[in-house]
Write an enzyme that holds these catalytic residues in place. Sequence first.
Site, mmCIF file in Angstrom:
data_model
loop_
_atom_site.group_PDB
_atom_site.id
_atom_site.type_symbol
_atom_site.label_atom_id
_atom_site.label_comp_id
_atom_site.label_asym_id
_atom_site.label_seq_id
_atom_site.Cartn_x
_atom_site.Cartn_y
_atom_site.Cartn_z
ATOM 1 N N HIS A 118 -8.756 11.546 47.527
ATOM 2 C CA HIS A 118 -7.326 11.301 47.715
ATOM 3 C C HIS A 118 -6.630 11.389 46.351
ATOM 4 O O HIS A 118 -6.289 10.376 45.738
ATOM 5 C CB HIS A 118 -7.101 9.929 48.357
ATOM 6 C CG HIS A 118 -5.718 9.705 48.864
ATOM 7 N ND1 HIS A 118 -5.456 9.245 50.140
ATOM 8 C CD2 HIS A 118 -4.501 9.867 48.288
ATOM 9 C CE1 HIS A 118 -4.147 9.129 50.315
ATOM 10 N NE2 HIS A 118 -3.541 9.490 49.185
ATOM 11 N N GLU B 271 -4.358 15.590 52.204
ATOM 12 C CA GLU B 271 -3.147 16.351 51.897
ATOM 13 C C GLU B 271 -3.341 17.388 50.785
ATOM 14 O O GLU B 271 -2.584 17.409 49.797
ATOM 15 C CB GLU B 271 -2.007 15.409 51.498
ATOM 16 C CG GLU B 271 -1.536 14.513 52.617
ATOM 17 C CD GLU B 271 -0.373 13.639 52.181
ATOM 18 O OE1 GLU B 271 0.500 13.365 53.019
ATOM 19 O OE2 GLU B 271 -0.321 13.211 50.998
ATOM 20 N N ARG C 239 -8.000 2.877 57.225
ATOM 21 C CA ARG C 239 -8.233 4.113 56.483
ATOM 22 C C ARG C 239 -8.064 3.830 54.989
ATOM 23 O O ARG C 239 -7.020 3.339 54.552
ATOM 24 C CB ARG C 239 -7.258 5.210 56.924
ATOM 25 C CG ARG C 239 -7.454 6.487 56.133
ATOM 26 C CD ARG C 239 -6.590 7.646 56.623
ATOM 27 N NE ARG C 239 -6.708 8.741 55.658
ATOM 28 C CZ ARG C 239 -5.695 9.223 54.945
ATOM 29 N NH1 ARG C 239 -4.473 8.756 55.101
ATOM 30 N NH2 ARG C 239 -5.900 10.181 54.066
ATOM 31 N N GLU D 27 -1.061 8.883 58.505
ATOM 32 C CA GLU D 27 -0.046 8.181 57.706
ATOM 33 C C GLU D 27 1.313 8.390 58.335
ATOM 34 O O GLU D 27 1.663 9.510 58.732
ATOM 35 C CB GLU D 27 0.013 8.695 56.257
ATOM 36 C CG GLU D 27 -1.073 8.213 55.336
ATOM 37 C CD GLU D 27 -0.849 8.671 53.893
ATOM 38 O OE1 GLU D 27 0.324 8.802 53.471
ATOM 39 O OE2 GLU D 27 -1.845 8.918 53.195
ATOM 40 N N ASN E 273 -0.400 13.474 58.301
ATOM 41 C CA ASN E 273 0.484 12.596 57.531
ATOM 42 C C ASN E 273 1.902 13.133 57.692
ATOM 43 O O ASN E 273 2.196 14.259 57.287
ATOM 44 C CB ASN E 273 0.109 12.593 56.052
ATOM 45 C CG ASN E 273 -1.149 11.797 55.773
ATOM 46 O OD1 ASN E 273 -1.807 11.305 56.679
ATOM 47 N ND2 ASN E 273 -1.498 11.672 54.505
ATOM 48 N N TYR F 252 6.090 12.374 57.270
ATOM 49 C CA TYR F 252 7.202 11.588 56.750
ATOM 50 C C TYR F 252 8.535 12.328 56.810
ATOM 51 O O TYR F 252 9.576 11.698 56.704
ATOM 52 C CB TYR F 252 6.958 11.211 55.276
ATOM 53 C CG TYR F 252 5.784 10.310 55.023
ATOM 54 C CD1 TYR F 252 5.914 8.922 55.068
ATOM 55 C CD2 TYR F 252 4.540 10.831 54.717
ATOM 56 C CE1 TYR F 252 4.842 8.081 54.815
ATOM 57 C CE2 TYR F 252 3.453 10.002 54.459
ATOM 58 C CZ TYR F 252 3.604 8.630 54.515
ATOM 59 O OH TYR F 252 2.532 7.805 54.264
#
Length: 542
Positions: free
Chosen positions: A161, A207, A116, A423, A348, A350
């Site tokens: 992005h 995002e 990606r 991600e 994504n 985290y």
Amino acid sequence: MPETSRATTTHRRLLLFCFLSSVLCLVLSEPVEGEEAEDISRSHFPDGFLFGTTTSAYQIEGAYLEDGKGLNNWDVFSHVPGNIKENGNGDTADNHYHLFLEDIELMHSLGVDAYRFSISWTRILPRGRFGEVNPMGIMFYNRILDHLLLKGIEPFVTIHHHDIPQELAERYGGWLSPLMQEDFVHFARICFESFGHKVKYWVTINEANLFVEMAYIRGWYPPSHCSPPFGNCSAGNSNVEPLIALHNMILAHGKAVKIYRQEFQGKQGGSVGIVVHAMWYEPLRANNELDQQAVTRGLAFGVGWLLDPLVYGDYPSEMRLFLGDALPRFTVDEIDYVKGSIDYIGINHYLTLYAKDCLHSSCPPGGSDHAIRGYVYFTGDRDGVPIGQPTANPGFFVVPGGLEKTVNYMKQRYNNMPMYVTENGYAPPPDEAVQLQQILHDVKRINYHKSYLAAVASSIRDGADVRGYFAWSLMDNFEWVDGYTLRYGLYYVDRRTLKRIPKISALWYRDFLAHSSGNALGLAEYYGRLEQDLRVAGLEDL
């Protein structure tokens, strides 16, 4: 070879053997502090599941004014002293623009199924709609695509992005203007026309919900707009601008997807999705109904803000209730092309944090008592105890169960639409990544990916339609406002030479992908491969 050189080489190899022996013991036995490393193998995932790595253009490419590329917002922002830690910038980054063949070879050696990456807007359109297409940019990405396909690596391509042409920011304020929608559609069309016959997986925007948070609430990303109590920027309104910017991004996405489906999808056979920054929340006060409601609001104001319109045609009801007329509305025509405009969801992930209600409870100052936050206070600790093992980013903790719960939430809220974890990654705290040996000896990153992969596998067993996992990142790179101070990569990049050096996690990932039932290699063979890789990387002097 002179005898002194031969003796020196023998001594270095002995030191390397000692180093590798200690590494092997730790790799095979050391769990993440506070987390048991999961026993996970490729066989725990369905056939066709994509394993990959991920990057983005500004973070790795460099060559910021070469071959016709124009200035983007990050080129300008990163050159303002104080905006980036240690005054870093992406002028050179990892020099992927010149070293992409080497980097594709690294991916091939890992055995990944997919890669990606994103396309630099200003490498294709230096001035947006107000200038010509840059043929050198088209050539560059076609070369990347050709070599990926030659190596059997599926391209997973993000159109936008974070980086936009600086001219668009100066002409009409970027994403705060509806004119930006047409610029994005123009850019997307050129990407579909130029690369679509080689790309089966498109991401329109990465995002969007995180971008507006960082650019228009906190003011940490360009254009650095914010207002108290969220920050003290020279311009901006943190309560209104993020709603406008995200609305324009959603409409831009919808228009681009409409064009793709009408003009390209039938003959190119690809799919198109969007990537959401997806945090998970747990109630700060266990079994407290108000904090349970705060979790629900937090998810609606995070994931739902971006995805609900794309699936159901409108923003979450919780947002309508608390934001009122400040939240934009979709026209009937807009709903027609926005609703149902994704083939899959990119996740994504985290962060997992605690959530506390601020409607009926007192909360610390800083914005949690504002509607834009959903009247929710977020924190990473309860009674002084962190929710998980700390990482390099303040507020980022190791909580694998948060990813499993995020996926299950998506499954329920969005009718089990296909999902990809686009991600997920780990950066060690600064005091654990000082010396090169510490950086390369990244056992905690191995156990992080093991535990999060196990969480994904568990959600799949429970029926979630997850189809891929992408480790952030292929290599250490420019981590936005943190510059080069954070290291998420499977490969270490020497900032002086830009040499890519495998970390132990890269070798683990390679072996994980190569074997369907755990690590099939014996200790001696694994040592031999480690020695060979580190010797090729020039680490005899360890």
